[in-house]
Design a protein around this motif. Structure first.
Motif: not given
Length: 288
Positions: A103-106, A128-134, A145-152
């Motif tokens: 999902r991160v790759f996509s 972007w890992e140092s930022s959080r969703f606003n 938020y590449y990785v954050e969106f994969s924290r299912y």
């Protein structure tokens, strides 16, 4: 008339939500919100305007069994489940997820092919890992938020805590690719609806190579300023080709996979504890 959603596909992005929304919206008893993603429950400001926003985006001509909202920021926005509960306490959810690393790759390739990225994969993701969703600024469609969106695990637990498991149907992208009709029948059974005789199964919002033009502003202003009769005589397409490039999705190897897994490691444990990690997720699974 109540025009609030009673069925939500809250994510995850780049997991097939657009296709699933398109398939379900073909059922006569499902009214899909115009534009697919109004992001009403993402921020407090939009939530306060929910009645006005939904009134203009749902079909008011008849009562449907379900009104469908498929905003993919509802998983990552921490307060979204509570806002949905307050507004639509009997809401049902269909959540679709894919291999977390894939999902991160996509996600990266989608933005890359649309011209939103200039950096290579690792520095882009690391930045972007140092930022959080606003929730007040991050629902314009080009969020990174590449990785954050994969924290299912972290995000799905919020919905389980608020609504319980019986209100959530969890699907995998891999399943829907292999047997889309079977997955749709599962959805209709969950919704207590009779499947329609025929559904257009064309996939939507697929990441693919694109031609991106980056024409200088001065040149664009020149084309707009000259008369049409003169513009037709000039080699506009030829000039445009100077500033156009074809962008193709990138391929990734074990080094990038390991990099992403290291960032997702803690959440993968949460996914396993919740029993939501799928055996179909082979890219992530080989690191476990």
């Amino acid at each position: 008339m109540n025009v609030l959603p009673s069925l939500v596909i809250p994510g995850f992005p780049k997991c097939g939500t657009s296709s699933l929304y398109y398939y379900l919206n073909q059922h006569e008893e499902i009214d899909g919100v115009e534009g697919k993603e109004p992001h009403v429950f993402t921020s407090e400001n939009r939530f306060k305007q929910r009645h006005e926003i939904f009134l203009g985006r749902f079909n008011e001509d008849r009562n449907h069994t379900y009104r469908l909202d498929a905003s993919t920021t509802y998983m990552i926005a921490p307060d979204a489940p509570h806002r949905i509960k307050k507004s639509s306490p009997n809401c049902k959810f269909i959540i679709i997820a894919r291999d977390p690393i894939e999902r991160v790759f996509s996600h990266y390739n989608w933005l890359w092919c649309n011209g939103y990225i200039e950096q290579d994969f690792v520095p882009e993701v690391r930045d972007w890992e140092s930022s959080r969703f606003n929730p007040n600024v991050s629902f314009g469609g080009n969020y990174k938020y590449y990785v954050e969106f994969s924290r299912y695990g972290e995000q799905l637990k919020r919905y389980l805590d608020v609504f319980g498991r019986d209100r959530i149907l969890l699907l995998t992208t891999e399943e829907m690719k292999e047997a889309p009709q079977r997955v749709l029948n599962q959805c209709f059974e969950y919704l207590n609806l009779t499947p329609p005789e025929e559904i257009d199964m064309e996939r939507r919002n697929v990441t693919e190579e694109k031609e991106i033009s980056n024409i200088p502003n001065l040149l664009s202003q020149f084309w707009r300023a000259i008369p049409d009769s003169l513009a037709q005589r000039l080699p506009k397409k030829w000039v445009k080709s100077w500033f156009t490039k074809t962008v193709k999705p990138k391929t990734f190897g074990e080094e990038e996979e390991a990099f992403v897994f290291d960032l997702l490691r803690d959440d993968i444990r949460k996914q396993q504890a919740l029993g939501i990690f799928s055996e179909r997720w082979s890219t992530t699974g080989k690191f476990i």
